[in-house]
Scaffold this active site. Structure first.
Site, short mmCIF file in Angstrom:
data_model
loop_
_atom_site.label_atom_id
_atom_site.label_comp_id
_atom_site.label_asym_id
_atom_site.label_seq_id
_atom_site.Cartn_x
_atom_site.Cartn_y
_atom_site.Cartn_z
N ARG A 80 46.89 5.58 -2.54
CA ARG A 80 46.98 4.18 -2.95
C ARG A 80 45.65 3.47 -2.80
O ARG A 80 44.96 3.60 -1.80
CB ARG A 80 48.04 3.48 -2.07
CG ARG A 80 47.98 1.95 -2.04
CD ARG A 80 48.70 1.33 -3.21
NE ARG A 80 48.53 -0.10 -3.26
CZ ARG A 80 49.39 -1.00 -2.80
NH1 ARG A 80 50.49 -0.61 -2.22
NH2 ARG A 80 49.15 -2.28 -2.94
N ARG A 89 50.30 1.33 -9.15
CA ARG A 89 50.01 2.00 -7.88
C ARG A 89 50.74 3.33 -7.77
O ARG A 89 51.83 3.48 -8.28
CB ARG A 89 50.33 1.11 -6.70
CG ARG A 89 51.58 0.33 -6.86
CD ARG A 89 51.68 -0.85 -5.93
NE ARG A 89 50.76 -1.91 -6.30
CZ ARG A 89 50.86 -3.14 -5.89
NH1 ARG A 89 51.81 -3.49 -5.09
NH2 ARG A 89 50.00 -4.04 -6.25
N ASP A 92 53.78 2.09 -3.38
CA ASP A 92 53.82 0.80 -2.71
C ASP A 92 54.96 0.87 -1.71
O ASP A 92 56.09 1.23 -2.08
CB ASP A 92 54.08 -0.31 -3.73
CG ASP A 92 53.98 -1.69 -3.14
OD1 ASP A 92 53.15 -1.90 -2.23
OD2 ASP A 92 54.73 -2.58 -3.58
N ASP A 94 56.68 -1.61 0.97
CA ASP A 94 56.75 -2.96 1.54
C ASP A 94 57.75 -2.99 2.68
O ASP A 94 58.86 -2.47 2.56
CB ASP A 94 57.20 -3.98 0.49
CG ASP A 94 56.11 -4.32 -0.50
OD1 ASP A 94 54.92 -4.15 -0.17
OD2 ASP A 94 56.45 -4.77 -1.61
#
Length: 171
Positions: A80, A89, A92, A94
């Site tokens: 990344r 990307r 990811d 989160d």
């Protein structure tokens, strides 16, 4: 017990392999994995669709910062780069929520400040945990609210841009 909700997504390279890499990175703490969904990208940058899923993870000793560090390590392992906000990307990860912790820390805001607006987070999360709560609100109600907002032209309906991919599995 520290319980976290992690949203994972990829739209570059071998998208499914990148999601699997995130699952593998979190395996020691993994409690549940949602089905995989294909979703339209979020934000102003033109790009390919994402594969998304949600992971539910537990670790009695982990802090929110530990979950963030683990998320970033998984992203780094997938190559990344953080060049363009909302850009494409490889992976990811989160940190959406950790227990009922609320934090306005610049490094990690909890719960994630836009999670309640994002069908690509809420729909997989609901599939993984039908009783899930985000900031005390049932995720089921938040998903229903997105559908209602779409009726008013907001285009957040989970059926609009979040498509189940039962042919793709991460475990």
């Amino acid at each position: 017990m520290s319980t976290a909700v992690l949203s994972i997504g990829s739209n570059l390279g071998d998208r499914l392999a990148h999601l699997q890499g995130a699952v593998d990175a979190m395996r020691p703490w993994l409690r549940a994995v949602s089905p995989v969904y294909e979703t339209a990208p979020w934000g102003p940058v033109e790009q390919d669709d994402y594969l998304n899923a949600v992971l539910l993870v537990d670790d009695a000793r982990a802090t929110p910062e530990d979950w963030l560090e683990r998320a970033r390590a998984a992203e780094q392992a997938a190559g990344r780069s953080r060049g363009v906000r909302w850009g494409p990307r490889t992976l990811d990860v989160d940190v959406v929520a950790v227990d009922d912790i609320r934090s306005d820390d610049a490094e990690l805001t909890l719960p994630h400040p836009r999670a309640a607006e994002r069908a690509f987070v809420l729909v997989p999360w609901l599939a993984a945990d039908p009783d899930a709560l985000l900031a005390g609100r049932p995720v089921r109600d938040l998903v229903a609210g997105l559908a209602a907002a779409d009726a008013d032209g907001a285009h957040n309906d989970p059926d609009d841009g979040v498509r189940p991919r039962p042919d793709l599995v991460v475990a």
